[in-house]
Scaffold this active site. Structure first.
Site, PDB file in Angstrom:
ATOM      1  N   ASP A 180       4.101 -23.472   8.492  1.00 60.62           N
ATOM      2  CA  ASP A 180       3.776 -22.179   7.896  1.00 60.62           C
ATOM      3  C   ASP A 180       2.274 -21.962   8.061  1.00 60.62           C
ATOM      4  O   ASP A 180       1.506 -22.931   8.181  1.00 60.62           O
ATOM      5  CB  ASP A 180       4.180 -22.204   6.416  1.00 60.62           C
ATOM      6  CG  ASP A 180       3.645 -21.012   5.645  1.00 60.62           C
ATOM      7  OD1 ASP A 180       3.930 -19.874   6.054  1.00 60.62           O
ATOM      8  OD2 ASP A 180       2.934 -21.223   4.648  1.00 60.62           O
ATOM      9  N   ASP A 234       0.016 -19.134   6.223  1.00 59.72           N
ATOM     10  CA  ASP A 234      -0.765 -18.724   5.058  1.00 59.72           C
ATOM     11  C   ASP A 234      -0.752 -19.778   3.962  1.00 59.72           C
ATOM     12  O   ASP A 234       0.303 -20.169   3.453  1.00 59.72           O
ATOM     13  CB  ASP A 234      -0.216 -17.408   4.494  1.00 59.72           C
ATOM     14  CG  ASP A 234      -0.340 -16.259   5.479  1.00 59.72           C
ATOM     15  OD1 ASP A 234      -1.078 -16.400   6.472  1.00 59.72           O
ATOM     16  OD2 ASP A 234       0.321 -15.222   5.254  1.00 59.72           O
ATOM     17  N   ASP A 268       3.610 -24.246   2.025  1.00 60.60           N
ATOM     18  CA  ASP A 268       3.099 -24.249   0.654  1.00 60.60           C
ATOM     19  C   ASP A 268       4.007 -23.492  -0.303  1.00 60.60           C
ATOM     20  O   ASP A 268       3.828 -23.576  -1.522  1.00 60.60           O
ATOM     21  CB  ASP A 268       1.720 -23.559   0.619  1.00 60.60           C
ATOM     22  CG  ASP A 268       1.855 -22.047   0.824  1.00 60.60           C
ATOM     23  OD1 ASP A 268       1.545 -21.288  -0.114  1.00 60.60           O
ATOM     24  OD2 ASP A 268       2.289 -21.634   1.903  1.00 60.60           O
TER      25      ASP A 268
END
Length: 322
Positions: free
Chosen positions: A75, A77, A250
């Site tokens: 991922d 961001d 996250d």
């Protein structure tokens, strides 16, 4: 009430549009990496410990060098980069007068909300992407790619988490492919992947005709279940064994993607992902400072500060332009 949906997000199954978005992203990712060189091989032997060094109990070696049926999916961001790529991209477009100050204030508010919540809220992320789509409509893809290179240097390069970057490099050193998987535009994600030396990127695909953006998406934003569909489609096309692959994120929104692979990692996790990771014995890594990691449950006063900071940044940027 809609503004509070990020507090209690529910699981969302894949839809036909999710599958379409995932397949389109996988196809775009393979097109952009066709003909590129293979990732660098394993690190040189001189870095190995001395032969007479005592063996310490360690986890099984991972990633496994030479395992070409494995790959890693990261991922973007708040996993690879601090903040949201779409907001940094919007700031760069404003600097180049793609839109006006009123729209910049909207981007500043969205970024402040993103920082305050500490999670990806689909409603707000969708709003940000709608704004970006309306801005780029009618522009050439090649023009935005050139600008994206500049924006990366201006706003993104210094926001890469060194710890996550090292994890990605470990996979590259093992001879594996490493892909970004993000809701950011695939063009922006591809630039970031290339600048980091990664294999390529899966991202949201904006429709273009004859190299010009139409202002519409192919499917839906690559978020949640759509990310899992993109990884699944790319793995099938590349002949990968997902049980031998790794994924890093996250956000609890990426649990569908993380659950696909045999080696899921929670990186700088939000509260829900941390809880899920512990319950399922997933590995965790946190590269934030204690202050940043404790932002879940942030007081209202701090939220006002985040908004004020975003607004101040917008005003300061506007003044520099004069």
């Amino acid at each position: 009430m809609a503004a509070l949906r990020w507090l209690t997000p529910g699981k969302r199954p894949a839809t036909a549009r999710s599958v379409l978005a995932g397949e389109a992203s996988a196809e775009a990712a393979r097109k952009t990496t066709a003909g590129t060189d293979t990732p660098p091989g394993p690190a040189e032997a001189e870095h190995a410990p001395a032969a007479d060094a005592p063996e310490a109990p360690v986890e099984p070696e991972f990633p496994v060098a030479g395992d070409d049926l494995a790959a890693a999916f990261f991922d973007l961001d708040n996993t690879v980069m601090q903040g949201a790529a779409i907001f940094h991209f919007g700031r760069g477009l404003y600097k180049r007068e793609f839109f006006r100050r009123r729209e910049l204030a909207r981007f500043a508010w969205q970024q402040a909300w993103f920082r305050l919540a500490g999670v990806e809220d689909p409603e707000h992320m969708q709003d940000a992407r709608d704004s970006a789509l309306s801005i780029v409509k009618g522009h050439r893809v090649s023009e935005l790619m050139d600008i994206g290179e500049e924006i990366y240097d201006e706003y993104m390069a210094e926001r890469i988490w060194p710890g996550t970057r090292a994890l990605a490099q470990a996979h590259l050193d093992a001879g594996q492919k490493v892909w970004l998987v993000t809701a950011a535009p695939v063009e922006t994600a591809t630039i970031i992947a290339r600048r980091l030396g990664l294999t390529g990127a899966l991202g949201t695909v904006a429709e273009s005709v004859d190299g010009v953006y139409t202002g519409r998406l192919v499917g839906e934003p690559l978020h949640g279940p759509a990310k899992a569909e993109a990884v699944r489609a790319l793995a099938a096309a590349e002949g990968l064994d997902l049980d031998r692959c790794a994924a890093y994120s996250d956000s609890h929104n990426d649990i569908p993607m993380l659950s696909l692979v045999g080696h899921p990692y929670a990186i700088n996790p939000d509260t829900k992902l941390r809880k899920h990771a512990r319950a399922h014995d997933w590995r965790l890594r946190d590269y934030r400072t204690g202050r940043k990691a404790a932002k879940v449950g942030i007081p209202a006063a701090a939220g006002v500060g985040a908004l004020a900071g975003g607004t101040a940044a917008a005003v300061a940027l506007h003044r520099r332009r004069k």
